[in-house]
Enzyme design. Structure first.
Site, PDB file in Angstrom:
ATOM      1  N   ALA A  71       0.851  -1.185   0.000  1.00 54.36           N
ATOM      2  CA  ALA A  71       0.000   0.000   0.000  1.00 54.36           C
ATOM      3  C   ALA A  71       0.891   1.240   0.000  1.00 54.36           C
ATOM      4  O   ALA A  71       2.059   1.159   0.379  1.00 54.36           O
ATOM      5  CB  ALA A  71      -0.880  -0.017   1.246  1.00 54.36           C
ATOM      6  N   GLY A 110       0.531  -5.180   0.756  1.00 54.54           N
ATOM      7  CA  GLY A 110      -0.523  -5.153  -0.244  1.00 54.54           C
ATOM      8  C   GLY A 110      -0.067  -5.712  -1.587  1.00 54.54           C
ATOM      9  O   GLY A 110      -0.867  -6.227  -2.367  1.00 54.54           O
ATOM     10  N   GLU A 113      -0.508  -9.245  -1.298  1.00 50.42           N
ATOM     11  CA  GLU A 113      -1.956  -9.499  -1.237  1.00 50.42           C
ATOM     12  C   GLU A 113      -2.590  -9.443  -2.630  1.00 50.42           C
ATOM     13  O   GLU A 113      -3.515 -10.193  -2.927  1.00 50.42           O
ATOM     14  CB  GLU A 113      -2.615  -8.503  -0.279  1.00 50.42           C
ATOM     15  CG  GLU A 113      -2.235  -8.806   1.176  1.00 50.42           C
ATOM     16  CD  GLU A 113      -2.706  -7.742   2.142  1.00 50.42           C
ATOM     17  OE1 GLU A 113      -2.249  -6.593   1.992  1.00 50.42           O
ATOM     18  OE2 GLU A 113      -3.526  -8.045   3.023  1.00 50.42           O
ATOM     19  N   GLU A 133       3.562  -5.764   7.353  1.00 47.32           N
ATOM     20  CA  GLU A 133       2.721  -4.711   7.943  1.00 47.32           C
ATOM     21  C   GLU A 133       2.945  -4.539   9.439  1.00 47.32           C
ATOM     22  O   GLU A 133       2.849  -3.434   9.974  1.00 47.32           O
ATOM     23  CB  GLU A 133       1.235  -5.013   7.687  1.00 47.32           C
ATOM     24  CG  GLU A 133       0.777  -4.775   6.252  1.00 47.32           C
ATOM     25  CD  GLU A 133       0.953  -5.990   5.341  1.00 47.32           C
ATOM     26  OE1 GLU A 133       1.730  -6.904   5.702  1.00 47.32           O
ATOM     27  OE2 GLU A 133       0.323  -6.012   4.276  1.00 47.32           O
TER      28      GLU A 133
HETATM   29  N1  3HC Z   1       4.598   3.495   0.183  1.00 48.49           N
HETATM   30  C1  3HC Z   1       5.119   4.706  -0.106  1.00 48.49           C
HETATM   31  N2  3HC Z   1       6.419   4.938  -0.300  1.00 48.49           N
HETATM   32  C2  3HC Z   1       7.243   3.905  -0.180  1.00 48.49           C
HETATM   33  C3  3HC Z   1       6.793   2.614   0.129  1.00 48.49           C
HETATM   34  C4  3HC Z   1       5.400   2.412   0.308  1.00 48.49           C
HETATM   35  N3  3HC Z   1       4.883   1.219   0.591  1.00 48.49           N
HETATM   36  N4  3HC Z   1       7.856   1.787   0.184  1.00 48.49           N
HETATM   37  C5  3HC Z   1       8.927   2.525  -0.100  1.00 48.49           C
HETATM   38  N5  3HC Z   1       8.567   3.812  -0.318  1.00 48.49           N
HETATM   39  C6  3HC Z   1       9.442   4.923  -0.686  1.00 48.49           C
HETATM   40  C7  3HC Z   1      10.513   5.207   0.347  1.00 48.49           C
HETATM   41  O1  3HC Z   1      10.033   6.063   1.347  1.00 48.49           O
HETATM   42  C8  3HC Z   1      11.597   5.839  -0.491  1.00 48.49           C
HETATM   43  O2  3HC Z   1      11.211   7.162  -0.726  1.00 48.49           O
HETATM   44  P1  3HC Z   1      12.330   8.308  -0.879  1.00 48.49           P
HETATM   45  O3  3HC Z   1      13.184   7.901  -2.040  1.00 48.49           O
HETATM   46  O4  3HC Z   1      11.535   9.535  -1.083  1.00 48.49           O
HETATM   47  O5  3HC Z   1      13.087   8.291   0.427  1.00 48.49           O
HETATM   48  C9  3HC Z   1      11.489   5.090  -1.827  1.00 48.49           C
HETATM   49  O6  3HC Z   1      10.175   4.517  -1.831  1.00 48.49           O
HETATM   50  C10 3HC Z   1      12.496   3.981  -2.002  1.00 48.49           C
HETATM   51  O7  3HC Z   1      12.436   3.146  -0.851  1.00 48.49           O
HETATM   52  P2  3HC Z   1      13.747   2.516  -0.208  1.00 48.49           P
HETATM   53  O8  3HC Z   1      14.780   3.556  -0.051  1.00 48.49           O
HETATM   54  O9  3HC Z   1      13.309   1.765   1.001  1.00 48.49           O
HETATM   55  O10 3HC Z   1      14.186   1.531  -1.372  1.00 48.49           O
HETATM   56  P3  3HC Z   1      14.861   0.115  -1.290  1.00 48.49           P
HETATM   57  O11 3HC Z   1      15.093  -0.276  -2.685  1.00 48.49           O
HETATM   58  O12 3HC Z   1      15.983   0.129  -0.313  1.00 48.49           O
HETATM   59  O13 3HC Z   1      13.751  -0.869  -0.651  1.00 48.49           O
HETATM   60  C11 3HC Z   1      11.559  -1.846  -0.386  1.00 48.49           C
HETATM   61  C12 3HC Z   1      12.573  -1.158  -1.339  1.00 48.49           C
HETATM   62  C13 3HC Z   1      12.118  -3.207   0.074  1.00 48.49           C
HETATM   63  C14 3HC Z   1      10.283  -2.055  -1.122  1.00 48.49           C
HETATM   64  C15 3HC Z   1      11.373  -0.956   0.863  1.00 48.49           C
HETATM   65  O14 3HC Z   1      11.079   0.352   0.433  1.00 48.49           O
HETATM   66  C16 3HC Z   1      10.246  -1.375   1.767  1.00 48.49           C
HETATM   67  O15 3HC Z   1      10.429  -2.258   2.587  1.00 48.49           O
HETATM   68  N6  3HC Z   1       9.079  -0.710   1.662  1.00 48.49           N
HETATM   69  C17 3HC Z   1       7.967  -0.918   2.546  1.00 48.49           C
HETATM   70  C18 3HC Z   1       7.287  -2.232   2.308  1.00 48.49           C
HETATM   71  C19 3HC Z   1       6.100  -2.355   3.209  1.00 48.49           C
HETATM   72  O16 3HC Z   1       6.182  -2.190   4.410  1.00 48.49           O
HETATM   73  N7  3HC Z   1       4.941  -2.689   2.628  1.00 48.49           N
HETATM   74  C20 3HC Z   1       3.734  -2.838   3.361  1.00 48.49           C
HETATM   75  C21 3HC Z   1       2.982  -1.539   3.314  1.00 48.49           C
HETATM   76  S1  3HC Z   1       1.542  -1.583   4.329  1.00 48.49           S
HETATM   77  C22 3HC Z   1       0.409  -2.410   3.387  1.00 48.49           C
HETATM   78  O17 3HC Z   1       0.715  -2.863   2.313  1.00 48.49           O
HETATM   79  C23 3HC Z   1      -0.956  -2.495   3.967  1.00 48.49           C
HETATM   80  C24 3HC Z   1      -1.817  -3.464   3.226  1.00 48.49           C
HETATM   81  O18 3HC Z   1      -1.779  -4.707   3.874  1.00 48.49           O
HETATM   82  C25 3HC Z   1      -3.237  -2.989   3.199  1.00 48.49           C
END
Ligand code: 3HC
Ligand code: NAI
Length: 709
Positions: A71, A110, A113, A133
């Site tokens: 998400a 997500g 998912e 999450e």
């Molecule tokens: N939403 C918005 N922005 C995000 C994001 C997300 N899910 N994931 C990463 N970003 C952004 C970062 O803030 C960063 O922004 P910036 O360049 O402005 O600082 C940019 O994307 C690049 O991210 P990273 O520097 O972390 O890049 P990496 O290549 O090192 O890592 C990744 C990539 C492994 C995908 C890592 O970003 C990550 O772990 N992201 C989060 C994953 C996550 O937690 N997903 C679950 C979200 S909650 C959800 O999905 C709810 C659902 O169940 C309903």
């Protein structure tokens, strides 16, 4: 591709037909997060597939480096825009034509998912799949809690969700999370071939909601109960882990749609929790700290080899951190016995790993082959960076830097690990001040994640950028700090540690204070930390600073009385606590309480009781106020830099986001009111920070200073 119009690149979701497969591409840089436009685009794509009789199957792929990172975290806490992600997943799953997800890079939260809502899944070997999450204070909220247990069983699904860890594609295949392992890194052609194969075989749609992974209900129940007991013990006040278990229980006991409704309800509770806000703040803050002005302005210098001066606690730890990152390391000590001790400190770390079965003797030998030691500085002539970690004395440091100035090649980065000393003064003492930077590691340096990059006045930007590059190489979290006594972390620590001492003298026991701090979410209280680090370190600092201490400032002598008895904490088997026979957990010591009582009487204190709530209000107010000073004086660039420092260097509970985020949560006006109240008894100690006053007057918060948040 041989078919329909070229997609417009401004759309985050595009689709075009390749023979009878509709290829749906998500292209929403940087990580294909599922923002509102992506969600709309996915629904439109499925609508198009349903409407086009020439489409026999759908393939979903991600453009760029990832499938979908989840998400869009930036949308949380804002007004939700339809369609919701669960709706999108439902739409995909209900598609009447087979839907294939072809995964490369991250398929997280997500993102996974969405893949679970598809009917068939392929992932290339380097893909990372997971439901992280929980690390954001959430639960999988788009059917993950209902589909994953049905697909792979309760136990592995719970393990994924409660740990938040990423799995590789091979493991995902063995778990049953995916159907096929792809080759190489390009998911699209393999996904396309898979989809065509399914069409040719007239494969049916196969919905995860109908999967049979829950068949063995008894084992599933046992897994659920085990997870519940374990989580109650380990999750230390975290909100979402228990909610995950509750949602997964519904997968076991309720029809799919009812389980989905419960998941939604629990997800929204998590979204509303301050823990979610704290954890997501931490997520962005730890990425934001990387964006220091120098990292934007300059490129790092080469960083292939390192020298360490001093092989004590810190020097050895830093050497291990560098060896672990694959660097060759040369250690300098003052004489052969000290060098042998330094080497032994390094080897001890690897021997510990061997003992625990986490390293082989051969692997240790390979690492140690990159380690060399010398008592002659000339051995540092070729290294790219030197980190000095000798005794904390200006004279000793300057002598070391004079040697470095003499032997190091032009362009070598000369770093000091000093805790408190004036790095500008060290830099000014040699002929190349532009090469001198502070790299303040935390003990144990091979484990602790924080690296304060301390920026003296004359340093050149590329040297600072090299510090950040080193942090990346060592997998540490860098925070840029200015030069002052204690930089960001230790400077603030000194103040709230005094607040704790004041409370101890005024009537709270160290045990009550430690417990209140632990209940707040810290792994340890300040007196336990002192016992762990060794009381002698703080004692030496206090003695050194005695001459310059403001005679009017309150000075609690209890710690001195304890140190005078040689009670330095764990290493002497007693400090504030007793550690009989080398125990790691202390027990309360009535003799310490008697010392405290005697000190209260000597100081003429009328003692009083403290509630845990008041203890934390004072402890946090002291921390926040000095944090505000540190930002005000530009020692920290932004409040978030203070937050990251405390999350990674001082055990601050992550779900509270850091002290400055916590201050915003409590309300800055409330914090200031507390400080003014406390100041009535001790106006010298409780001086409101000008920044705090200004923000309260403007009705602003610390977050407003975090710019790009
Ligand atoms: N939403 C918005 N922005 C995000 C994001 C997300 N899910 N994931 C990463 N970003 C952004 C970062 O803030 C960063 O922004 P910036 O360049 O402005 O600082 C940019 O994307 C690049 O991210 P990273 O520097 O972390 O890049 P990496 O290549 O090192 O890592 C990744 C990539 C492994 C995908 C890592 O970003 C990550 O772990 N992201 C989060 C994953 C996550 O937690 N997903 C679950 C979200 S909650 C959800 O999905 C709810 C659902 O169940 C309903
Ligand atoms: P330590 O006393 O364990 O080690 C210092 C080492 O430096 C000794 O092995 C000593 O033989 C060596 N040494 C002294 N003079 C030398 C010289 N002229 N040339 C070569 N080697 C010399 O001290 P520790 O704890 O490792 O601290 C080192 C530095 O790191 C200090 O500046 C300290 O303030 C800082 N620091 C310490 C932390 C800690 O938790 N111990 C945390 C962060 C920084």
């Amino acid at each position: 591709m041989a078919t329909t119009p070229t997609p417009s690149t401004s759309e985050p979701v595009t689709f075009q037909r390749d023979a009878n497969v509709l290829v749906v591409t998500i292209d929403n840089p940087p990580v294909n997060a599922l923002g509102v436009d992506v969600r709309r685009g996915l629904v439109a794509a499925i609508d198009a597939a349903e409407a086009d009789s020439d489409v026999a199957a759908v393939l979903i792929v991600g453009a760029g480096r990832n499938f979908i990172a989840g998400a869009d975290i930036r949308e949380f806490g804002k007004t939700p825009q339809p369609p919701s992600l669960p709706e999108v997943c439902g739409r995909i799953e209900n598609c009447s034509k087979p839907v294939v997800a072809a995964i490369h890079g991250a398929a997280l939260g997500g993102g996974l998912e969405i893949a679970l809502s598809a009917h068939y899944r392929l992932a290339v070997a380097s893909a990372k799949l997971g439901l992280p999450e929980v690390q954001l204070g959430l639960l999988p909220g788009s059917g993950g809690t209902q589909r994953a247990p049905r697909l792979i069983g309760v136990k592995p699904a719970l393990e994924l969700m409660l740990s938040g860890r990423h799995t590789g594609a091979k493991e995902a295949l063995s778990l049953g999370l995916i159907d096929r392992l792809g080759e190489g890194t390009d998911a699209l052609p393999q996904g396309l071939a898979y989809a065509k194969e399914l069409v040719a075989a007239k494969a049916p749609v196969r919905r995860t909601r109908d999967a049979q992974g829950l068949a063995d209900t008894e084992a599933s129940r046992a897994a659920l109960e085990a997870a519940r007991a374990d989580t109650a013990k380990k999750s230390r006040g975290l909100f979402s882990p228990m909610k995950i278990i509750e949602a997964v229980e519904a997968a076991l006991t309720q029809p799919f749609d009812e389980g989905m409704a419960l998941e939604r309800k629990l997800f929204l509770q998590c979204i509303d929790s301050p823990q979610r806000a704290g954890l997501i703040h931490a997520f962005f803050a730890e990425r934001e700290v990387l964006k220091a002005p120098e990292t934007k302005a300059a490129k790092p210098r080469p960083l292939e080899s390192a020298g360490i001066v001093g092989g004590g606690t810190m020097g050895a730890g830093i050497a291990v951190a560098m060896l672990d990152a694959g660097m060759p390391v040369t250690m300098i000590e003052r004489d052969e016995p000290s060098l042998a001790r330094g080497r032994a400190h390094v080897e001890k770390v690897y021997d510990g790993l061997i003992q625990k079965g986490r390293m082989t003797a051969e692997a240790k030998a390979a690492v140690m082959a990159r380690f060399s030691g010398s008592t002659s500085y000339d051995a540092l002539a070729k290294v790219d960076i030197v980190v000095e970690a000798v005794f904390e004395e200006m004279g000793v440091k300057k002598a070391v830097f004079a040697e470095l100035d003499r032997v190091c090649k032009p362009g070598a980065v000369l770093a000091t690990n000093t805790s408190y000393l004036d790095i500008d003064e060290i830099a000014a003492s040699i002929s190349r001040p532009a090469d001198v930077v502070g790299l303040h590691f935390f003990s144990p340096a091979n484990i602790m994640k924080l690296l304060e990059i301390v920026v003296p006045g004359k340093v050149s930007a590329d040297v600072v950028a090299t510090g950040f590059e080193l942090a990346k190489k060592l997998k540490k979290v860098p925070v840029r700090a200015g030069v002052c006594d204690g930089f960001i972390g230790n400077r603030i620590l000194a103040v709230y540690r005094q607040a704790a001492d004041h409370m101890m003298e005024d009537g709270a026991s160290p045990y009550q204070i430690d417990k209140a701090v632990r209940d707040f979410g810290y792994p340890m209280g300040p007196f336990q930390v002192s016992d762990l680090a060794g009381g002698d370190i703080g004692w030496a600092t206090r003695k050194r600073k005695a001459a310059t201490r403001d005679p009017k400032a309150r000075y609690v002598q209890i710690a001195d009385r304890i140190c005078e008895r040689g009670w330095f904490g764990q290493k002497t088997q007693r400090g504030y606590y007793l550690y009989p026979e080398g125990a790691r957990t202390g027990t309360d010591d009535p003799e310490v309480l008697a010392i405290i009582d005697a000190e209260r009487q000597r100081a003429g204190i009328a003692t009083r009781n403290f509630t845990d709530d008041e203890i934390m209000r004072r402890y946090m107010a002291a921390m926040i106020n000095e944090g505000a000073n540190v930002v005000h004086q530009r020692i920290a660039l932004r409040p978030l830099d203070v937050d990251v420092t405390f999350l990674y260097g001082y055990g601050f509970p992550r779900h509270r986001g850091g002290p400055m985020k916590y201050a915003d949560t409590v309300g800055l006006a409330n914090v200031l009111a507390d400080i003014r109240e406390f100041a009535k008894q001790d106006p010298l100690f409780w001086k409101p920070s000008p920044l705090l006053v200004e923000l309260v007057e403007r009705g602003a918060d610390f977050a407003s200073l975090n710019q790009s948040e």
